[in-house]
Each structure stands twice: as C-alpha cells, then as structure tokens.
Design an enzyme around this catalytic site. Sequence first.
Site, PDB file in Angstrom:
ATOM      1  N   SER A 139      43.462  33.493  97.566  1.00 49.87           N
ATOM      2  CA  SER A 139      44.622  33.023  97.959  1.00 49.87           C
ATOM      3  C   SER A 139      44.349  33.126  99.561  1.00 49.87           C
ATOM      4  O   SER A 139      43.544  33.888 100.219  1.00 49.87           O
ATOM      5  CB  SER A 139      45.684  34.234  97.614  1.00 49.87           C
ATOM      6  OG  SER A 139      46.795  34.005  98.705  1.00 49.87           O
ATOM      7  N   TYR A 152      47.994  43.225  97.054  1.00 51.34           N
ATOM      8  CA  TYR A 152      47.598  41.763  96.830  1.00 51.34           C
ATOM      9  C   TYR A 152      46.635  40.895  97.796  1.00 51.34           C
ATOM     10  O   TYR A 152      45.855  40.554  97.574  1.00 51.34           O
ATOM     11  CB  TYR A 152      49.016  40.946  96.620  1.00 51.34           C
ATOM     12  CG  TYR A 152      48.716  39.380  96.281  1.00 51.34           C
ATOM     13  CD1 TYR A 152      48.756  39.066  95.039  1.00 51.34           C
ATOM     14  CD2 TYR A 152      48.670  38.285  97.099  1.00 51.34           C
ATOM     15  CE1 TYR A 152      48.415  37.848  94.786  1.00 51.34           C
ATOM     16  CE2 TYR A 152      48.589  36.901  97.004  1.00 51.34           C
ATOM     17  CZ  TYR A 152      48.357  36.661  95.700  1.00 51.34           C
ATOM     18  OH  TYR A 152      48.036  35.434  95.187  1.00 51.34           O
TER      19      TYR A 152
HETATM   20  N1  LIG Z   1      51.285  29.968  93.342  1.00 52.52           N
HETATM   21  C1  LIG Z   1      50.762  30.329  94.630  1.00 52.52           C
HETATM   22  O1  LIG Z   1      51.759  30.117  95.482  1.00 52.52           O
HETATM   23  C2  LIG Z   1      49.545  30.928  94.696  1.00 52.52           C
HETATM   24  C3  LIG Z   1      49.222  31.091  96.133  1.00 52.52           C
HETATM   25  C4  LIG Z   1      47.723  31.690  96.466  1.00 52.52           C
HETATM   26  C5  LIG Z   1      47.133  32.234  95.125  1.00 52.52           C
HETATM   27  N2  LIG Z   1      47.607  31.900  93.926  1.00 52.52           N
HETATM   28  C6  LIG Z   1      46.706  32.580  93.033  1.00 52.52           C
HETATM   29  O2  LIG Z   1      46.463  31.511  91.899  1.00 52.52           O
HETATM   30  C7  LIG Z   1      46.486  32.042  90.734  1.00 52.52           C
HETATM   31  C8  LIG Z   1      47.371  31.390  89.612  1.00 52.52           C
HETATM   32  O3  LIG Z   1      48.568  31.893  89.966  1.00 52.52           O
HETATM   33  P1  LIG Z   1      49.861  30.886  89.642  1.00 52.52           P
HETATM   34  O4  LIG Z   1      50.644  30.550  90.725  1.00 52.52           O
HETATM   35  O5  LIG Z   1      49.423  29.973  88.475  1.00 52.52           O
HETATM   36  O6  LIG Z   1      50.857  32.301  88.725  1.00 52.52           O
HETATM   37  P2  LIG Z   1      51.499  32.084  87.237  1.00 52.52           P
HETATM   38  O7  LIG Z   1      52.153  30.867  86.999  1.00 52.52           O
HETATM   39  O8  LIG Z   1      52.286  33.452  87.476  1.00 52.52           O
HETATM   40  O9  LIG Z   1      50.272  32.354  86.528  1.00 52.52           O
HETATM   41  C9  LIG Z   1      49.333  33.539  86.359  1.00 52.52           C
HETATM   42  C10 LIG Z   1      48.406  33.712  85.340  1.00 52.52           C
HETATM   43  O10 LIG Z   1      47.850  34.852  85.079  1.00 52.52           O
HETATM   44  C11 LIG Z   1      48.037  35.202  83.913  1.00 52.52           C
HETATM   45  N3  LIG Z   1      48.030  36.946  83.717  1.00 52.52           N
HETATM   46  C12 LIG Z   1      48.566  37.757  84.631  1.00 52.52           C
HETATM   47  N4  LIG Z   1      48.465  38.855  84.537  1.00 52.52           N
HETATM   48  C13 LIG Z   1      47.591  39.068  83.327  1.00 52.52           C
HETATM   49  C14 LIG Z   1      47.034  40.067  82.570  1.00 52.52           C
HETATM   50  N5  LIG Z   1      47.101  41.321  82.714  1.00 52.52           N
HETATM   51  N6  LIG Z   1      46.001  39.772  81.558  1.00 52.52           N
HETATM   52  C15 LIG Z   1      45.860  38.239  81.225  1.00 52.52           C
HETATM   53  N7  LIG Z   1      46.377  37.548  82.060  1.00 52.52           N
HETATM   54  C16 LIG Z   1      47.305  37.751  82.883  1.00 52.52           C
HETATM   55  C17 LIG Z   1      49.228  34.953  83.187  1.00 52.52           C
HETATM   56  O11 LIG Z   1      49.434  34.963  81.925  1.00 52.52           O
HETATM   57  P3  LIG Z   1      50.859  35.060  80.879  1.00 52.52           P
HETATM   58  O12 LIG Z   1      51.896  34.202  81.784  1.00 52.52           O
HETATM   59  O13 LIG Z   1      50.163  34.459  79.882  1.00 52.52           O
HETATM   60  O14 LIG Z   1      51.108  36.519  81.196  1.00 52.52           O
HETATM   61  C18 LIG Z   1      49.222  33.371  83.978  1.00 52.52           C
HETATM   62  O15 LIG Z   1      48.723  32.536  82.972  1.00 52.52           O
HETATM   63  C19 LIG Z   1      46.497  33.299  91.053  1.00 52.52           C
HETATM   64  O16 LIG Z   1      45.153  34.165  90.957  1.00 52.52           O
HETATM   65  C20 LIG Z   1      47.220  33.667  92.265  1.00 52.52           C
HETATM   66  O17 LIG Z   1      47.103  34.954  92.934  1.00 52.52           O
HETATM   67  C21 LIG Z   1      48.698  31.170  93.677  1.00 52.52           C
END
Ligand SMILES: NC(=O)c1ccc[n+]([C@@H]2O[C@H](COP(=O)([O-])OP(=O)(O)OC[C@H]3O[C@@H](n4cnc5c(N)ncnc54)[C@H](OP(=O)(O)O)[C@@H]3O)[C@@H](O)[C@H]2O)c1
Length: 249
Positions: A139, A152
């Site tokens: 991130s 985080y």
């Molecule tokens: N969205 C943003 O603005 C943003 C910005 C910077 C970085 N990121 C990074 O991008 C990545 C994806 O994030 P996203 O925004 O797509 O988030 P999201 O929609 O909340 O998806 C998160 C994913 O991680 C899985 N996950 C979470 N905890 C878990 C666990 N204990 N065991 C197995 N799977 C788990 C979830 O599975 P379930 O839903 O099946 O529980 C889901 O598939 C993350 O690493 C996040 O830190 C996102």
Amino acid sequence: MGKTILITGASSGIGAALARSYARAGVTLLLWGRDQARLDEIAGQCRALGATAVTQAFDLRDAAGFAAKLVAADASTPIDLAIFNAGLGGSAPGDRIAEAPERAQAVADVNFTAPVVGANVLAEAMAKRGAGHIVLVGSISESYPLPMAPTYAATKAGLRLFAEALGLRLAKHGVVVSLVSPGFVDTPMSRRVPESKPFLMTAEACAAVIVRKIAAKKRVIVVPWQFAVIRAVTGLLPRALVRWVLSRA
Ligand SMILES: NC(=O)c1ccc[n+]([C@@H]2O[C@H](COP(=O)([O-])OP(=O)(O)OC[C@H]3O[C@@H](n4cnc5c(N)ncnc54)[C@H](OP(=O)(O)O)[C@@H]3O)[C@@H](O)[C@H]2O)c1
C-alpha cells in the site's frame, strides 16, 4: 503450455478484479479467500471467460496451514505467478487511544506474516524451476507513519523491504519479485475508511494497470501513478514536516 496463477484475497475487491483480468482459455486460476460463496461467484465469472478456476476458502492467519496448502497446490500444478493480495484494513477506532491488540495481531498476521511465509514457500520451489513471479500487494501507506493505522502502515512498510530483499536474493534464480503499492481503490476495504480518497480508482482499472506492469516484470508498481509523484515529492520533504502534517490528520 498453460499458465497457473495464484491469487489470495480473490473473493473481493482488487483480487477479484485481478482474477477476472487474467481469466482466459489456457489459464488456471487458484482463487483463495475466506468467503466460499463469493469465491464461487468470482470463479464462475472466470470460467465464463474460459479459464479453469479452483477455489479454496480458509483463514490465512493459520500460517502453517497456508504453507501446507501452497506446497500441495504447487506440487499438483506448478505456480507461475503468485499474487499475495489478501489484506485486512486497519484504521484504529476513534473511541480507543491504541489499536485493539487482537485486531493488531490479525492485521499483522494477514498483511505481513501470511505473504512472507507464502512467498518463501514459493520462492524455494520457483528458484528450483529457475522461473516464476511473486507479487506482494502492499500500500502507498508503507511510506508514511499513519497515526490512524499504525499497524497497517507498519505491515505494508515491512512488506516493501521484504519484497526488495527477496527480489535481490532470487534474481540469480530467474524469479522476479514485485511490490504493488495501491493508493485508493474503490473496494469494501476502502469504503470503510471515512477520510477523503484522492485519485480513487475502480478495482477493474487498478487490476488492468497491475496486469500490464506484471507482464512487463516491473518490480515497483504504484497505482495510480499520481501516488508515485506524491511519494517522490514527500520523500524530499523533512520527515519532521511529514510527521507534523500527519499528526494533524
Ligand atoms: N482498497 C484500497 O484502497 C487499497 C489501498 C492500498 C492497498 N490495498 C491492499 O490491496 C489488497 C486488497 O485489498 P481490497 O481493497 O481488495 O480489500 P477487500 O475488498 O476487503 O478484500 C480483501 C481480501 O482479503 C481477504 N482476506 C482478509 N482477511 C483474510 C483472512 N484472514 N484469511 C483469508 N483471506 C482474507 C478477503 O477475503 P474474504 O472477503 O473472503 O474474507 C478478501 O478477499 C490488500 O492487501 C490491501 O491492503 C488496498
């Protein structure tokens, strides 16, 4: 020969968009997450696009179980590209001074321990094959001491150094390591963040950039590009000034 791609966190947001972006005939997608119903839905979309999709639902906080699943998956279908994308958002609640310790533990387990363990499992296997690509999703927060999300930000900062060091270690074995640093992407995770989200992009647009840059074997992928500029500029500022601004956020 077909390509096998593992995506963790494939049941939502960026991971689901990446799965759809890679889905085509000849591609085997290993889609891992926690929520089986949402994984099934994404897998169905990928199969409709011609891919073979195999799902596994489990909790990544079981690092030993995760490692065992990776060893088994790689033994049955050698993984060409592994995207460790799963993550847990970490804004500290406003009604507490510190983060809840159990939440901090979960954030550290999912965002740091799991991808580090997983990358090491596949690094060994890929290096023996002399080929492979490991992608860690960090991130842009990895560059800032965010008072609203200390754990985080720290997990993502750790992942950044890990990606760089592992990449140096594996280069002579033909394995590429990339770090993806998203800014704000419209997903369930970011929708829980109340602060303003400059340069917010869709998960599909984010995935399209990531796929293109992975294909080009870029080691550092900042998306959207505006955050690369912001990071370069803020990196030139005195750290005391950055800390002062963040302390008022
Ligand atoms: N969205 C943003 O603005 C943003 C910005 C910077 C970085 N990121 C990074 O991008 C990545 C994806 O994030 P996203 O925004 O797509 O988030 P999201 O929609 O909340 O998806 C998160 C994913 O991680 C899985 N996950 C979470 N905890 C878990 C666990 N204990 N065991 C197995 N799977 C788990 C979830 O599975 P379930 O839903 O099946 O529980 C889901 O598939 C993350 O690493 C996040 O830190 C996102």
